[in-house]
Design a protein around this motif. Structure first.
Motif, PDB file in Angstrom:
ATOM      1  N   ARG A  29       0.851  -1.202   0.000  1.00 41.50           N
ATOM      2  CA  ARG A  29       0.000   0.000   0.000  1.00 41.50           C
ATOM      3  C   ARG A  29       0.882   1.246   0.000  1.00 41.50           C
ATOM      4  O   ARG A  29       0.594   2.233  -0.666  1.00 41.50           O
ATOM      5  N   LYS A  32       2.226   1.744  -3.413  1.00 42.27           N
ATOM      6  CA  LYS A  32       1.160   2.306  -4.250  1.00 42.27           C
ATOM      7  C   LYS A  32       1.051   3.815  -4.028  1.00 42.27           C
ATOM      8  O   LYS A  32       1.014   4.591  -4.979  1.00 42.27           O
ATOM      9  N   LEU A  33       1.037   4.233  -2.762  1.00 44.37           N
ATOM     10  CA  LEU A  33       0.925   5.664  -2.446  1.00 44.37           C
ATOM     11  C   LEU A  33       2.094   6.454  -3.010  1.00 44.37           C
ATOM     12  O   LEU A  33       1.931   7.541  -3.551  1.00 44.37           O
ATOM     13  N   LEU A  36       1.682   6.821  -6.792  1.00 49.47           N
ATOM     14  CA  LEU A  36       0.611   7.755  -7.162  1.00 49.47           C
ATOM     15  C   LEU A  36       1.052   9.194  -6.926  1.00 49.47           C
ATOM     16  O   LEU A  36       0.782  10.094  -7.712  1.00 49.47           O
ATOM     17  N   ASP A  39       2.960  10.637  -9.633  1.00 48.61           N
ATOM     18  CA  ASP A  39       2.194  10.802 -10.873  1.00 48.61           C
ATOM     19  C   ASP A  39       2.192   9.582 -11.789  1.00 48.61           C
ATOM     20  O   ASP A  39       1.878   9.705 -12.971  1.00 48.61           O
ATOM     21  N   PHE A  42      -2.790   5.601 -12.416  1.00 51.08           N
ATOM     22  CA  PHE A  42      -3.505   4.717 -11.491  1.00 51.08           C
ATOM     23  C   PHE A  42      -3.514   3.258 -11.942  1.00 51.08           C
ATOM     24  O   PHE A  42      -3.227   2.345 -11.164  1.00 51.08           O
ATOM     25  N   LYS A  43      -3.836   3.036 -13.212  1.00 57.23           N
ATOM     26  CA  LYS A  43      -3.898   1.661 -13.722  1.00 57.23           C
ATOM     27  C   LYS A  43      -2.497   1.047 -13.788  1.00 57.23           C
ATOM     28  O   LYS A  43      -2.306  -0.128 -13.483  1.00 57.23           O
ATOM     29  N   LYS A  46      -1.597  -0.115 -10.379  1.00 60.57           N
ATOM     30  CA  LYS A  46      -2.291  -1.374 -10.040  1.00 60.57           C
ATOM     31  C   LYS A  46      -1.536  -2.563 -10.635  1.00 60.57           C
ATOM     32  O   LYS A  46      -1.253  -3.545  -9.947  1.00 60.57           O
ATOM     33  N   MET A 220       6.490  16.727 -15.759  1.00 59.78           N
ATOM     34  CA  MET A 220       5.515  16.948 -14.692  1.00 59.78           C
ATOM     35  C   MET A 220       4.086  16.536 -15.068  1.00 59.78           C
ATOM     36  O   MET A 220       3.160  16.769 -14.296  1.00 59.78           O
ATOM     37  N   THR A 221       3.941  15.900 -16.235  1.00 59.45           N
ATOM     38  CA  THR A 221       2.617  15.457 -16.659  1.00 59.45           C
ATOM     39  C   THR A 221       2.013  14.500 -15.628  1.00 59.45           C
ATOM     40  O   THR A 221       2.708  13.654 -15.078  1.00 59.45           O
ATOM     41  N   GLY A 222       0.727  14.663 -15.386  1.00 63.26           N
ATOM     42  CA  GLY A 222       0.052  13.840 -14.384  1.00 63.26           C
ATOM     43  C   GLY A 222      -0.615  12.608 -14.970  1.00 63.26           C
ATOM     44  O   GLY A 222      -0.121  12.004 -15.914  1.00 63.26           O
ATOM     45  N   GLN A 223      -1.760  12.256 -14.418  1.00 68.03           N
ATOM     46  CA  GLN A 223      -2.469  11.036 -14.788  1.00 68.03           C
ATOM     47  C   GLN A 223      -2.823  10.977 -16.272  1.00 68.03           C
ATOM     48  O   GLN A 223      -3.016   9.904 -16.825  1.00 68.03           O
ATOM     49  N   ALA A 250       9.742  17.490 -10.299  1.00 66.43           N
ATOM     50  CA  ALA A 250       8.637  16.570 -10.590  1.00 66.43           C
ATOM     51  C   ALA A 250       9.198  15.151 -10.525  1.00 66.43           C
ATOM     52  O   ALA A 250      10.310  14.912 -10.993  1.00 66.43           O
TER      53      ALA A 250
ATOM     54  N   ASP B  23      -6.202  13.771 -11.139  1.00 65.43           N
ATOM     55  CA  ASP B  23      -5.083  14.446 -10.468  1.00 65.43           C
ATOM     56  C   ASP B  23      -5.467  15.140  -9.160  1.00 65.43           C
ATOM     57  O   ASP B  23      -4.782  16.065  -8.728  1.00 65.43           O
ATOM     58  N   THR B 219      -2.351  19.836 -17.474  1.00 62.40           N
ATOM     59  CA  THR B 219      -1.810  18.487 -17.680  1.00 62.40           C
ATOM     60  C   THR B 219      -0.790  18.118 -16.600  1.00 62.40           C
ATOM     61  O   THR B 219      -0.376  16.956 -16.516  1.00 62.40           O
ATOM     62  N   GLY B 221       0.721  17.144 -13.041  1.00 57.30           N
ATOM     63  CA  GLY B 221       0.242  16.333 -11.921  1.00 57.30           C
ATOM     64  C   GLY B 221       0.512  16.976 -10.578  1.00 57.30           C
ATOM     65  O   GLY B 221       0.360  18.181 -10.403  1.00 57.30           O
ATOM     66  N   ASN B 223       3.005  17.903  -9.079  1.00 57.75           N
ATOM     67  CA  ASN B 223       4.013  18.961  -9.000  1.00 57.75           C
ATOM     68  C   ASN B 223       3.397  20.356  -9.032  1.00 57.75           C
ATOM     69  O   ASN B 223       4.013  21.318  -8.589  1.00 57.75           O
TER      70      ASN B 223
END
Ligand SMILES: Nc1nc2c(ncn2[C@@H]2O[C@H](COP(=O)(O)OP(=O)(O)OP(=O)(O)O)[C@@H](O)[C@H]2O)c(=O)[nH]1
Ligand SMILES: Nc1nc2c(ncn2[C@@H]2O[C@H](COP(=O)(O)OP(=O)(O)OP(=O)(O)O)[C@@H](O)[C@H]2O)c(=O)[nH]1
Ligand SMILES: [Mg+2]
Ligand SMILES: [Mg+2]
Lengths: 292, 291
Positions: A29, A32-33, A36, A39, A42-43, A46, A220-223, A250, B23, B219, B221, B223
């Motif tokens: 866990r 996982k944290l 996440l 960034d 999520f999948k 998993k 720095m792109t997220g999900q 990032a 996000d 876009t 996350g 950061n």
């Protein structure tokens, strides 16, 4: 850090004798944290956790005097493998010119990266030629011509009002006459959900027939990274990714998401605004950065 | 969850997943889901529509915690209680943020908005560093009908801002929008440069900069929260603008930003053209986020 968190968990569990499956799930866990927070999609997290779960239930962990270290070792090893175990170089054409096409979302660093890449190739003994195919962003052509001059690399000066395809055709002729062996084409930033612009990119790629089509993506792109990479890859068949702005803080989980979902290797990383800020990608360094 | 609540374990996981994928981050996802649980916990059977309504309300409130617009930006949008600043000299709006988020383009859009209200606008080319940054801003000045000032070759940003604001004052400019170079918040010398620009601005126009707008990319996350924290700490941010919401990113990071830092979110960028800027609407944002 993740290592400290896992250490803390295992210290509490140690007093209860042999580690159980439930104990390992508690540590997973935390992994996982951490991912996440970094960034990672999520999948992808998993999938990653279920992969390392099997390995973490092995005797090396359960019997170890330092189980936290064992889990970190498994996590790190798995990350490095997923990020692309071996070095991924640029493709070179046996018959010049080699053609490199740069694509990506708005502001990711394509124009700057085009010049950095040109400088890198030039220092490596090649003779690159820059093609500014972005006619939509204000002063984009001027930007590329300026950095091209700074890199000491020749560039095509497009005729106002011409399309990317027309620019490329003229530039290719000009580059041929000047004996350049590599064409680097900078394109306009575009959304992966902009049908018209994705069609334009797709037809440009079909016409150019690049040896490398590189997605320039912000570290720095997220999900959303997965959706972007998948969309570009399905429309324009990528051969590599360049991750930019890694000189920031990032964590760069997008690297793992993009690579693991599309299978496209990360070839370079951008490490600064200056033209020497481009380095080959190192999976092990990226792995420890993602883990924090 | 209380008796009769129409939300099972699977649905809860789906909700968590949706928020994470937007996000929002783990911390605030847990808070939102817990708050929803408390609301649903009352003894009643809720429909899917009820649950959606509660969730939207929770999110809209969470993201609106920092308030919306103030000062000139509030005046621009005719917000209730926005007050009046016209005739009070030049309003100075400093635009900051990391590389490539859309600062220069957003200035063009803001200028256009101010111009539509009949205000005199000047764009100051405070990015003296990046290739063709000044030319890019000049085109936006032309497109929006704004005055434009840039420094000489290799000029120092602070001196460009000094001169631009002096010109703005003497030219009775209502709003001066100051562009700055993209800078990673981790680069201390660059953050110090920004502080210097602000100091110089305050010497030319009293109280300047009246607004410090942090431009964030949808876009980005987790950061983005670090960026917001750092810019707020080192130079003080008075409003956030979130760009590139016309993509597929949901901008969930605005929730921790509002919650932790109490920053008002003033506008959202929805494209690359002059008109592609809309006042931030927490309700619309919340609905789009849960999809
Ligand atoms: N710190 C840092 N900044 C970078 C890096 N790569 C690019 N940048 C900066 O990011 C900003 C955007 O770079 P551009 O090259 O204009 O990006 P682009 O993808 O061509 O943008 P569009 O053409 O508008 O889509 C500029 O301020 C660059 O200097 C990097 O590796 N590190
Ligand atoms: N799709 C979309 N693109 C945007 C939006 N805002 C800005 N852009 C694009 O993002 C890219 C970067 O915009 P700039 O205005 O140059 O960003 P910047 O922050 O000034 O960049 P630097 O000065 O290099 O740090 C350009 O291609 C813009 O057209 C938006 O809301 N939506
Ligand atoms: Mg560009
Ligand atoms: Mg700019």
């Amino acid at each position: 850090s993740l290592a400290e968190k896992l250490d803390g968990i295992f210290k509490r569990l140690k007093n209860r004798g042999r580690l159980t499956e439930k104990d390992i799930d508690a540590t997973l866990r935390e992994v996982k944290l951490a991912l996440l927070e970094a960034d990672v999609n999520f999948k992808a997290v998993k999938d990653f956790v279920s992969r390392i779960r099997v390995k973490s239930l092995g005797e090396e962990v359960l019997q170890s005097l330092t189980p936290a270290q064992q889990v970190i070792k498994i996590v790190n090893g798995e990350l490095i493998q997923l990020l692309g175990g071996s070095r991924a170089d640029l493709n070179r054409s046996p018959v010049p010119p080699t053609r490199i096409l740069l694509v990506g979302l708005q502001g990711s660093g394509k124009t700057t990266t085009a010049a950095k890449l040109a400088l890198l190739l030039k220092d490596n003994g090649q003779s690159p030629f820059l093609v500014p195919a972005d006619m939509s962003r204000p002063a984009a052509v001027k930007q590329l011509l300026t950095v091209a001059a700074k890199a000491g690399v020749p560039a095509h000066s497009p005729t106002p009002g011409s399309s990317p395809a027309e620019i490329y055709r003229k530039a290719a002729l000009e580059a041929g006459r000047s004996g350049s062996d590599t064409l680097i084409i900078d394109t306009a930033g575009r959304l992966h959900v902009d049908e018209e612009l994705m069609d334009e990119a797709s037809s440009l790629a079909a016409m150019v027939n690049p040896h490398d089509t590189l997605l320039v993506a912000d570290a720095m792109t997220g999900q959303d990274a997965v959706r972007v990479a998948e969309a570009f890859h399905s429309r324009i068949s990528l051969t590599g990714i360049i991750m930019t702005k890694l000189d920031g803080d990032a964590r760069g989980g997008a690297a793992l998401s993009m690579r693991s979902v599309t299978g496209v290797p990360i070839k370079f990383v951008g490490t600064g605004e200056a033209l020497d800020g481009l380095e080959p990608f190192h999976p092990d360094r990226m792995a420890s950065r993602i883990l924090g | 969850f209380g008796q009769g609540a129409q939300i099972g374990r699977d649905q809860l996981e789906e909700l968590e997943e949706a928020l994470i994928q937007a996000d929002v981050g783990m911390d605030y996802t847990v808070r939102i889901v817990e708050e929803l649980g408390q609301v649903l916990g009352r003894q009643r059977a809720w429909t899917q529509e009820d649950i959606r309504g509660f969730l939207t309300a929770i999110i809209a409130r969470a993201v609106g915690v920092g308030g919306r617009r103030r000062g000139m930006l509030s005046l621009l949008e005719g917000d209730a209680g926005g007050g009046s600043r016209q005739g009070k000299g030049t309003e100075v709006v400093l635009v900051v943020g990391v590389n490539g988020t859309g600062k220069t383009t957003t200035i063009g859009k803001l200028a256009h908005r101010f111009r539509k209200r009949g205000l005199r606008v000047l764009l100051a080319a405070g990015d003296t560093y990046r290739a063709a940054a000044e030319e890019q801003l000049e085109i936006w000045a032309e497109r929006s009908g704004s005055l434009y000032h840039r420094g000489s070759e290799g000029a120092d940003p602070a001196s460009v801002v000094h001169d631009a604001l002096s010109i703005a004052l003497s030219g009775s400019v209502d709003v001066a929008l100051v562009d700055t170079a993209g800078r990673l918040h981790t680069k201390e010398p660059l953050m110090r440069e920004l502080a210097k620009i602000m100091k110089v601005a305050s010497r030319v126009v009293e109280g300047a900069p009246h607004e410090v707008v942090l431009v964030l990319d949808a876009t980005t996350g987790q950061n983005a929260l670090v960026q917001a924290r750092t810019f707020l700490e080192t130079v003080g941010v008075t409003a956030v603008i979130l760009t590139k919401m016309d993509g597929t990113a949901k901008g969930g990071i605005l929730i921790p930003i509002a919650g932790e830092l109490g920053l008002p979110i003033s506008y959202v960028g929805l494209g690359e053209g002059l008109d592609d800027l809309v006042p931030f609407d927490p309700q619309a944002y919340a609905e789009a986020l849960i999809g």
